[in-house]
Design a protein around this motif. Structure first.
Motif, PDB file in Angstrom:
ATOM      1  N   VAL A   1      17.227 -23.516  -7.170  1.00  0.00           N
ATOM      2  CA  VAL A   1      17.007 -23.955  -8.513  1.00  0.00           C
ATOM      3  C   VAL A   1      16.439 -22.976 -10.256  1.00  0.00           C
ATOM      4  CG1 VAL A   1      16.171 -26.547  -9.753  1.00  0.00           C
ATOM      5  CG2 VAL A   1      16.716 -25.802  -7.085  1.00  0.00           C
ATOM      6  N   SER A   2      16.912 -23.875 -11.094  1.00  0.00           N
ATOM      7  CA  SER A   2      16.023 -23.517 -12.329  1.00  0.00           C
ATOM      8  C   SER A   2      16.348 -24.942 -13.045  1.00  0.00           C
ATOM      9  CB  SER A   2      17.005 -21.874 -12.656  1.00  0.00           C
ATOM     10  OG  SER A   2      18.512 -22.204 -13.240  1.00  0.00           O
ATOM     11  N   PHE A   3      14.868 -24.608 -14.274  1.00  0.00           N
ATOM     12  CA  PHE A   3      15.434 -25.117 -15.338  1.00  0.00           C
ATOM     13  C   PHE A   3      13.674 -24.955 -16.533  1.00  0.00           C
ATOM     14  CE2 PHE A   3      12.232 -27.160 -12.104  1.00  0.00           C
ATOM     15  CZ  PHE A   3      11.138 -27.261 -12.525  1.00  0.00           C
ATOM     16  N   GLU A   4      13.967 -25.502 -17.211  1.00  0.00           N
ATOM     17  CA  GLU A   4      13.538 -25.336 -18.455  1.00  0.00           C
ATOM     18  C   GLU A   4      12.239 -26.027 -18.169  1.00  0.00           C
ATOM     19  OE1 GLU A   4      15.638 -24.755 -21.372  1.00  0.00           O
ATOM     20  OE2 GLU A   4      16.852 -22.457 -21.546  1.00  0.00           O
ATOM     21  N   LEU A   5      11.449 -26.053 -18.907  1.00  0.00           N
ATOM     22  CA  LEU A   5       9.835 -26.867 -18.981  1.00  0.00           C
ATOM     23  C   LEU A   5       9.286 -26.659 -20.761  1.00  0.00           C
ATOM     24  CD1 LEU A   5       8.547 -28.890 -17.120  1.00  0.00           C
ATOM     25  CD2 LEU A   5       6.693 -27.348 -16.670  1.00  0.00           C
ATOM     26  N   ASN A   6       9.034 -27.328 -20.795  1.00  0.00           N
ATOM     27  CA  ASN A   6       8.539 -26.861 -22.512  1.00  0.00           C
ATOM     28  C   ASN A   6       7.503 -28.512 -22.360  1.00  0.00           C
ATOM     29  OD1 ASN A   6      10.518 -26.002 -23.800  1.00  0.00           O
ATOM     30  ND2 ASN A   6      12.572 -27.784 -22.678  1.00  0.00           N
ATOM     31  N   ASN A   7       6.662 -28.078 -23.708  1.00  0.00           N
ATOM     32  CA  ASN A   7       5.104 -28.318 -23.353  1.00  0.00           C
ATOM     33  C   ASN A   7       5.513 -29.604 -25.130  1.00  0.00           C
ATOM     34  OD1 ASN A   7       2.881 -29.486 -24.543  1.00  0.00           O
ATOM     35  ND2 ASN A   7       1.269 -27.700 -24.323  1.00  0.00           N
ATOM     36  N   LEU A   8       5.170 -30.537 -24.706  1.00  0.00           N
ATOM     37  CA  LEU A   8       5.704 -31.581 -25.777  1.00  0.00           C
ATOM     38  C   LEU A   8       4.904 -32.787 -26.349  1.00  0.00           C
ATOM     39  CD1 LEU A   8       8.962 -33.591 -24.253  1.00  0.00           C
ATOM     40  CD2 LEU A   8       9.305 -31.663 -25.274  1.00  0.00           C
ATOM     41  N   GLN A   9       3.340 -31.917 -26.261  1.00  0.00           N
ATOM     42  CA  GLN A   9       2.459 -32.173 -27.213  1.00  0.00           C
ATOM     43  C   GLN A   9       2.207 -32.141 -28.175  1.00  0.00           C
ATOM     44  OE1 GLN A   9      -1.195 -33.009 -24.245  1.00  0.00           O
ATOM     45  NE2 GLN A   9      -0.703 -30.648 -24.137  1.00  0.00           N
ATOM     46  N   ALA A  10       1.797 -32.504 -29.241  1.00  0.00           N
ATOM     47  CA  ALA A  10       1.892 -32.417 -30.505  1.00  0.00           C
ATOM     48  C   ALA A  10       0.398 -31.540 -30.642  1.00  0.00           C
ATOM     49  CB  ALA A  10       1.228 -33.697 -31.390  1.00  0.00           C
ATOM     50  N   SER A  11       0.193 -31.381 -30.338  1.00  0.00           N
ATOM     51  CA  SER A  11      -1.207 -30.285 -30.288  1.00  0.00           C
ATOM     52  C   SER A  11      -0.982 -29.132 -29.734  1.00  0.00           C
ATOM     53  CB  SER A  11      -3.010 -31.188 -29.544  1.00  0.00           C
ATOM     54  OG  SER A  11      -2.504 -31.298 -28.495  1.00  0.00           O
ATOM     55  N   LYS A  12       0.171 -29.223 -29.009  1.00  0.00           N
ATOM     56  CA  LYS A  12       0.392 -27.837 -28.362  1.00  0.00           C
ATOM     57  C   LYS A  12      -1.025 -27.471 -26.887  1.00  0.00           C
ATOM     58  CE  LYS A  12       4.493 -27.889 -29.479  1.00  0.00           C
ATOM     59  NZ  LYS A  12       5.599 -28.295 -28.608  1.00  0.00           N
ATOM     60  N   ALA A  13      -1.299 -28.395 -26.509  1.00  0.00           N
ATOM     61  CA  ALA A  13      -2.968 -27.740 -26.032  1.00  0.00           C
ATOM     62  C   ALA A  13      -2.442 -27.556 -24.150  1.00  0.00           C
ATOM     63  CB  ALA A  13      -3.510 -28.673 -25.713  1.00  0.00           C
ATOM     64  N   THR A  14      -2.093 -26.243 -23.947  1.00  0.00           N
ATOM     65  CA  THR A  14      -1.906 -26.056 -22.761  1.00  0.00           C
ATOM     66  C   THR A  14      -1.856 -26.957 -21.082  1.00  0.00           C
ATOM     67  OG1 THR A  14      -3.583 -23.807 -22.693  1.00  0.00           O
ATOM     68  CG2 THR A  14      -2.476 -24.045 -21.434  1.00  0.00           C
ATOM     69  N   VAL A  15      -0.982 -27.170 -20.960  1.00  0.00           N
ATOM     70  CA  VAL A  15      -1.052 -27.723 -19.458  1.00  0.00           C
ATOM     71  C   VAL A  15      -0.156 -27.237 -18.808  1.00  0.00           C
ATOM     72  CG1 VAL A  15       0.852 -30.139 -19.138  1.00  0.00           C
ATOM     73  CG2 VAL A  15       1.125 -29.241 -21.207  1.00  0.00           C
TER      74      VAL A  15
END
Length: 235
Positions: free
Chosen positions: A144-158
């Motif tokens: 399995v493969s997928f792309e994970l994106n940070n959706l937070q406006a501040s771009k704080a580390t998730v």
């Protein structure tokens, strides 16, 4: 010479010297007898120590058997008490109670099997986004493969952990044995995740409906969850 002998002298201050003549045969017999007695003594010590060890092991086994006997007697007494209790009930009433209990268990199992909300409800807290999830099945291996994106406006580390479960065609969920290191993440913008795991024992490809992806945040709360049918994600 055949008649040669050894002379043994005993000397004391208050007596004359006493001399004995000893045949080589008897001298050898004396030495051999001393060696034999020494070997017998060593053998006796060895057998004594071995006997003590065997005796100690037998005592331990005896204690274990006694404990098992006591446990068996306790279980037997409990079974006897249960038999007395069952005998005190009316057979028809007892059969009715057993049938009711069996029906209740079957009903709960059926309800659990068809509870689709648990495995199809979508969760999205808008902290991360999942795109281009694809799966391949080769034999019993699932990639399995997928792309994970940070959706937070501040771009704080998730920071979080993803995990997968198999969803069967009869609506059951079976947890996949995944590699936690592959599915852990700490992202500011984007990360592509790839992992491989095997089908659970007792399940074949024909039994599967899809995969459920669950992503937990650093605090253990679910921040994303979605079920993906195989007919949409198989490459």
């Amino acid at each position: 010479m055949s008649d040669s002998k050894y002379s043994v002298l005993f000397m004391r201050d208050d007596r004359d010297v006493t001399r004995y003549r000893v045949s080589p045969f008897w001298l050898k017999m004396f030495i051999f007898s001393q060696v034999f007695l020494l070997l017998c003594a060593a053998g006796g010590i060895y057998m004594g120590v071995r006997g003590l060890r065997v005796n100690s092991n037998l005592r331990d086994e005896n204690k274990d058997l006694e404990q098992r006997l006591v446990d068996a007697e306790v279980r037997l007494e409990r079974l006897g008490n249960m038999e007395k209790i069952l005998q005190s009930y009316d057979p028809a009433e007892l059969q009715s109670l057993l049938s009711a209990a069996t029906t209740e268990v079957e009903r709960k199992a059926e309800q659990e099997a068809i509870d689709l909300n648990r495995i199809f409800t979508r969760v999205d807290t808008q902290q991360v986004g999942v795109e281009n999830l694809q799966a391949k099945i080769a034999g019993r291996k699932v990639s399995v493969s997928f792309e994970l994106n940070n959706l937070q406006a501040s771009k704080a580390t998730v920071v979080g952990q993803a995990d997968f479960s198999f969803v069967t065609k009869d609506g059951k969920s079976v947890k996949a044995k995944t590699n936690k290191r592959d599915l852990g993440f700490q992202i500011q913008r984007f990360k592509r995740i790839q992992t491989t795991f095997v089908l659970p024992d007792g399940l074949d490809r024909k039994d599967l409906f899809g995969l459920r992806l669950v992503i937990e945040g650093n605090d253990g709360e679910v921040i994303f969850a979605e079920t993906y049918p195989f007919y949409h994600i198989l490459a």
